[in-house]
Design a protein around this motif. Structure first.
Motif, PDB file in Angstrom:
ATOM      1  N   THR A  95       0.834  -1.210   0.000  1.00 55.94           N
ATOM      2  CA  THR A  95       0.000   0.000   0.000  1.00 55.94           C
ATOM      3  C   THR A  95       0.867   1.259   0.000  1.00 55.94           C
ATOM      4  O   THR A  95       0.494   2.253  -0.620  1.00 55.94           O
ATOM      5  CB  THR A  95      -0.939   0.010   1.217  1.00 55.94           C
ATOM      6  OG1 THR A  95      -0.162  -0.117   2.408  1.00 55.94           O
ATOM      7  CG2 THR A  95      -1.946  -1.120   1.147  1.00 55.94           C
ATOM      8  N   ALA A  96       2.010   1.213   0.671  1.00 57.27           N
ATOM      9  CA  ALA A  96       2.888   2.392   0.697  1.00 57.27           C
ATOM     10  C   ALA A  96       3.380   2.724  -0.709  1.00 57.27           C
ATOM     11  O   ALA A  96       3.406   3.894  -1.114  1.00 57.27           O
ATOM     12  CB  ALA A  96       4.076   2.141   1.625  1.00 57.27           C
ATOM     13  N   TYR A  97       3.758   1.698  -1.468  1.00 54.59           N
ATOM     14  CA  TYR A  97       4.230   1.921  -2.835  1.00 54.59           C
ATOM     15  C   TYR A  97       3.104   2.480  -3.700  1.00 54.59           C
ATOM     16  O   TYR A  97       3.308   3.400  -4.492  1.00 54.59           O
ATOM     17  CB  TYR A  97       4.761   0.614  -3.430  1.00 54.59           C
ATOM     18  CG  TYR A  97       5.248   0.755  -4.846  1.00 54.59           C
ATOM     19  CD1 TYR A  97       6.534   1.201  -5.110  1.00 54.59           C
ATOM     20  CD2 TYR A  97       4.425   0.463  -5.936  1.00 54.59           C
ATOM     21  CE1 TYR A  97       6.998   1.344  -6.405  1.00 54.59           C
ATOM     22  CE2 TYR A  97       4.874   0.603  -7.233  1.00 54.59           C
ATOM     23  CZ  TYR A  97       6.154   1.041  -7.461  1.00 54.59           C
ATOM     24  OH  TYR A  97       6.612   1.193  -8.743  1.00 54.59           O
ATOM     25  N   LYS A  98       1.909   1.917  -3.556  1.00 51.99           N
ATOM     26  CA  LYS A  98       0.776   2.382  -4.356  1.00 51.99           C
ATOM     27  C   LYS A  98       0.437   3.830  -4.041  1.00 51.99           C
ATOM     28  O   LYS A  98       0.206   4.636  -4.945  1.00 51.99           O
ATOM     29  CB  LYS A  98      -0.440   1.491  -4.106  1.00 51.99           C
ATOM     30  CG  LYS A  98      -0.320   0.123  -4.735  1.00 51.99           C
ATOM     31  CD  LYS A  98      -1.531  -0.729  -4.438  1.00 51.99           C
ATOM     32  CE  LYS A  98      -1.384  -2.121  -5.043  1.00 51.99           C
ATOM     33  NZ  LYS A  98      -2.526  -2.973  -4.730  1.00 51.99           N
ATOM     34  N   LYS A  99       0.447   4.190  -2.759  1.00 50.16           N
ATOM     35  CA  LYS A  99       0.149   5.567  -2.376  1.00 50.16           C
ATOM     36  C   LYS A  99       1.206   6.514  -2.921  1.00 50.16           C
ATOM     37  O   LYS A  99       0.903   7.587  -3.436  1.00 50.16           O
ATOM     38  CB  LYS A  99       0.044   5.695  -0.858  1.00 50.16           C
ATOM     39  CG  LYS A  99      -1.234   5.112  -0.294  1.00 50.16           C
ATOM     40  CD  LYS A  99      -1.307   5.292   1.200  1.00 50.16           C
ATOM     41  CE  LYS A  99      -2.568   4.685   1.778  1.00 50.16           C
ATOM     42  NZ  LYS A  99      -2.638   4.827   3.237  1.00 50.16           N
ATOM     43  N   THR A 100       2.476   6.116  -2.801  1.00 47.55           N
ATOM     44  CA  THR A 100       3.567   6.953  -3.304  1.00 47.55           C
ATOM     45  C   THR A 100       3.464   7.110  -4.812  1.00 47.55           C
ATOM     46  O   THR A 100       3.638   8.210  -5.349  1.00 47.55           O
ATOM     47  CB  THR A 100       4.928   6.330  -2.927  1.00 47.55           C
ATOM     48  OG1 THR A 100       4.987   6.171  -1.514  1.00 47.55           O
ATOM     49  CG2 THR A 100       6.083   7.202  -3.380  1.00 47.55           C
ATOM     50  N   SER A 101       3.164   6.025  -5.507  1.00 49.13           N
ATOM     51  CA  SER A 101       3.029   6.074  -6.961  1.00 49.13           C
ATOM     52  C   SER A 101       1.890   7.003  -7.367  1.00 49.13           C
ATOM     53  O   SER A 101       2.036   7.803  -8.302  1.00 49.13           O
ATOM     54  CB  SER A 101       2.785   4.663  -7.495  1.00 49.13           C
ATOM     55  OG  SER A 101       2.588   4.686  -8.877  1.00 49.13           O
TER      56      SER A 101
END
Length: 190
Positions: A95-101
């Motif tokens: 989820t952290a990667y998706k939010k950052t993306s």
């Protein structure tokens, strides 16, 4: 017993009575019967035997695992690559990667829109500047100067190729150059 004045580092060998006293000390301060003690010791022996058996089974399974990997041709480099690939996939699905993306994508879109707006504003300002009276005056002066230069260089107001302008300028300068007559200057008195 006699009292002695010795420090902690001064040592005297333990006697048998000291060892017996130390082995009889019960650290958990509970009174245990001989039967309970024997049961606990038997249970402890069984656990130690099971642990030993499990260690042997684990060791044989690890050997079997290595043999199977060798038969498949799986190397340490292959495993490392798979681990990195799996780690990258896990990171991308986090989820952290998706939010950052998503945040970076939104920021990119806003930045693109801002540059587009800036480009439009600059274009509009150049258009306004070109239509201003001072720029028109400057443009007219430049056009007048260019046509004057063409007229003087070329002799006519028609524009030609660069070579034609150069040749006409060379012809004009050779006609305007005064010639000196050496015979006339010799006859004059100094």
């Amino acid at each position: 017993m006699e009292t002695r004045q010795q420090g902690f580092l001064d040592s005297e060998p333990l006697r048998e009575t000291d060892e017996d006293m130390a082995s009889e000390v019960n650290l958990n301060n509970s009174i245990m019967t001989e039967e309970e003690r024997e049961e606990i010791q038997q249970e402890l022996a069984k656990l130690e035997e099971e642990i030993s058996t499990l260690k042997q089974v684990l060791s044989s399974k690890e050997k079997q695992h290595e043999e199977l990997k060798q038969k498949l041709g799986t190397t340490s480099l292959y495993e490392l690559r798979n681990n990195l690939s799996r780690g990258w996939h896990d990171m991308q699905t986090s989820t952290a990667y998706k939010k950052t993306s998503e945040t970076l994508s939104t920021a990119g879109q806003k930045t693109s829109a801002a540059f587009s707006t800036l480009g439009s504003a600059i274009t509009r300002k150049f258009g306004d500047m070109r239509n201003s009276p001072s720029f028109k005056s400057f443009e007219e002066k430049v056009e007048t100067t260019v046509s004057t230069i063409k007229t003087k260089v070329g002799g006519t107001g028609t524009a030609g190729s660069f070579e034609e302008v150069l040749s006409s300028a060379a012809n004009a300068s050779s006609q305007d150059t005064p010639t000196i007559n050496l015979t006339d200057s010799a006859e004059r008195p100094c």
